[in-house]
Design an enzyme around this catalytic site. Structure first.
Site, PDB file in Angstrom:
ATOM      1  N   GLY A  57       0.784  -1.229   0.000  1.00  0.00           N
ATOM      2  CA  GLY A  57       0.000   0.000   0.000  1.00  0.00           C
ATOM      3  C   GLY A  57       0.816   1.278   0.000  1.00  0.00           C
ATOM      4  N   ASP A 113       0.593   3.749   4.113  1.00  0.00           N
ATOM      5  CA  ASP A 113      -0.452   4.497   3.415  1.00  0.00           C
ATOM      6  C   ASP A 113      -1.484   5.043   4.385  1.00  0.00           C
ATOM      7  OD1 ASP A 113      -1.375   1.970   4.071  1.00  0.00           O
ATOM      8  OD2 ASP A 113      -1.998   1.418   2.044  1.00  0.00           O
ATOM      9  N   ASP A 116      -5.263   2.796  10.369  1.00  0.00           N
ATOM     10  CA  ASP A 116      -6.677   2.454  10.557  1.00  0.00           C
ATOM     11  C   ASP A 116      -6.830   1.828  11.943  1.00  0.00           C
ATOM     12  OD1 ASP A 116      -9.344   1.805  10.196  1.00  0.00           O
ATOM     13  OD2 ASP A 116      -8.985   0.202   8.763  1.00  0.00           O
ATOM     14  N   LYS A 144      -7.318   7.422   9.677  1.00  0.00           N
ATOM     15  CA  LYS A 144      -8.780   7.297   9.731  1.00  0.00           C
ATOM     16  C   LYS A 144      -9.304   7.659  11.091  1.00  0.00           C
ATOM     17  CE  LYS A 144     -10.251   3.863   6.442  1.00  0.00           C
ATOM     18  NZ  LYS A 144     -10.809   2.516   6.257  1.00  0.00           N
ATOM     19  N   PHE A 165     -13.939   3.327   3.411  1.00  0.00           N
ATOM     20  CA  PHE A 165     -12.946   2.550   2.673  1.00  0.00           C
ATOM     21  C   PHE A 165     -12.534   3.309   1.416  1.00  0.00           C
ATOM     22  CE2 PHE A 165     -11.377  -0.782  -0.160  1.00  0.00           C
ATOM     23  CZ  PHE A 165     -10.463  -1.401   0.690  1.00  0.00           C
ATOM     24  N   VAL A 166     -11.239   3.570   1.290  1.00  0.00           N
ATOM     25  CA  VAL A 166     -10.743   4.352   0.151  1.00  0.00           C
ATOM     26  C   VAL A 166      -9.724   3.556  -0.666  1.00  0.00           C
ATOM     27  CG1 VAL A 166     -11.146   6.604   1.224  1.00  0.00           C
ATOM     28  CG2 VAL A 166      -8.952   5.452   1.587  1.00  0.00           C
ATOM     29  N   ASP A 172      -5.488  -0.365  -2.414  1.00  0.00           N
ATOM     30  CA  ASP A 172      -6.192  -1.261  -3.327  1.00  0.00           C
ATOM     31  C   ASP A 172      -7.535  -1.719  -2.782  1.00  0.00           C
ATOM     32  OD1 ASP A 172      -5.125  -3.028  -1.272  1.00  0.00           O
ATOM     33  OD2 ASP A 172      -5.690  -4.673  -2.596  1.00  0.00           O
ATOM     34  N   ARG A 178      -4.686   0.560  -7.356  1.00  0.00           N
ATOM     35  CA  ARG A 178      -3.499   1.195  -6.750  1.00  0.00           C
ATOM     36  C   ARG A 178      -2.958   2.304  -7.642  1.00  0.00           C
ATOM     37  NH1 ARG A 178      -2.029  -1.984  -2.348  1.00  0.00           N
ATOM     38  NH2 ARG A 178      -2.154  -4.232  -2.581  1.00  0.00           N
TER      39      ARG A 178
END
Ligand code: 5GP
Ligand code: MG
Length: 197
Positions: A57, A113, A116, A144, A165-166, A172, A178
């Site tokens: 990521g 990335d 969370d 987040k 969710f991004v 991805d 990606r």
């Protein structure tokens, strides 16, 4: 790139690029200060600074970030998976492959990335600290707005985002998206699992 399955753009590639540049400058300045305190130059030191991007990521973010940093760094990647297959909720972090084993006494920058649940960065920073590095910094593009499973603080954050969710800019869904330059949310009907919020 105009994908029909994109619901909305949260962050444009232009906004990301501007923020990544600022982050690289901040990080490089902080690291240069550590080097100066040790009597080293920013461009002249023996492998004191190791950037550790978390694959896959952080690939795009790290590639852009490191090129904004005018200091001498080396890179060791680690591979962690937490969202196997068509998943939009973390299944807990698992290390895939080896951790670099030469971090003792070095300044380590973990690059991911998104922060969370905190399980990925919690697990890695714990494992890395066992090697007794000189310092460990956590640098994430996105953070987040959630209650974290592991209470881990990031030292440098690009953007705070809602619990959604991004994908894009390295992130991805089921292995795809990606390469989307913006950070976007997908339409619910394109996700196998219902999203959190
Ligand atoms: P944590 O371990 O903090 O729950 O999650 C960290 C990892 O989960 C990130 O490195 C990223 O790979 C993945 N992840 C968390 N949230 C998202 C998201 O909204 N979209 C995507 N594509 N991946 C996410
Ligand atoms: Mg990841």
């Amino acid at each position: 790139m105009k994908l029909p399955e994109v619901d909305r753009v949260l962050l444009t590639s232009e906004a990301i690029a501007a923020r990544v540049r600022e982050m690289g400058e901040t990080l490089a300045r902080d690291l240069a200060r550590d080097l100066t305190a040790e009597g080293h130059g920013a461009l002249d030191h023996p492998d004191r600074i190791v950037m550790v991007p978390i694959m896959t990521g952080a690939m795009v973010f790290a590639a852009d970030l490191i090129r904004t940093m005018p200091i001498r760094i080396s890179i060791r990647t680690v591979v962690v998976s937490s969202y196997p297959g068509a998943s939009t909720t973390s299944k807990g972090a698992a290390l895939r492959g080896a951790l670099p084993d030469d971090l003792r006494g070095r300044h380590v920058v973990l690059v991911d990335d998104i922060l969370d649940s905190g399980q990925t960065l919690g697990m890695l920073s714990r494992m890395i600290r066992e090697q007794e590095p000189a310092s460990v910094r956590v640098c994430v593009l996105l953070r987040k707005d959630v209650t974290r499973v592991e209470d881990i603080a990031a030292d440098l954050v690009g953007f705070d985002i809602p619990d959604e969710f991004v994908v894009g800019y390295g992130l991805d869904y089921n292995g795809f998206y990606r390469n989307v330059p913006d950070i976007v949310a997908l339409r619910g009907e394109h996700l196998d699992e219902p999203t959190a919020g």
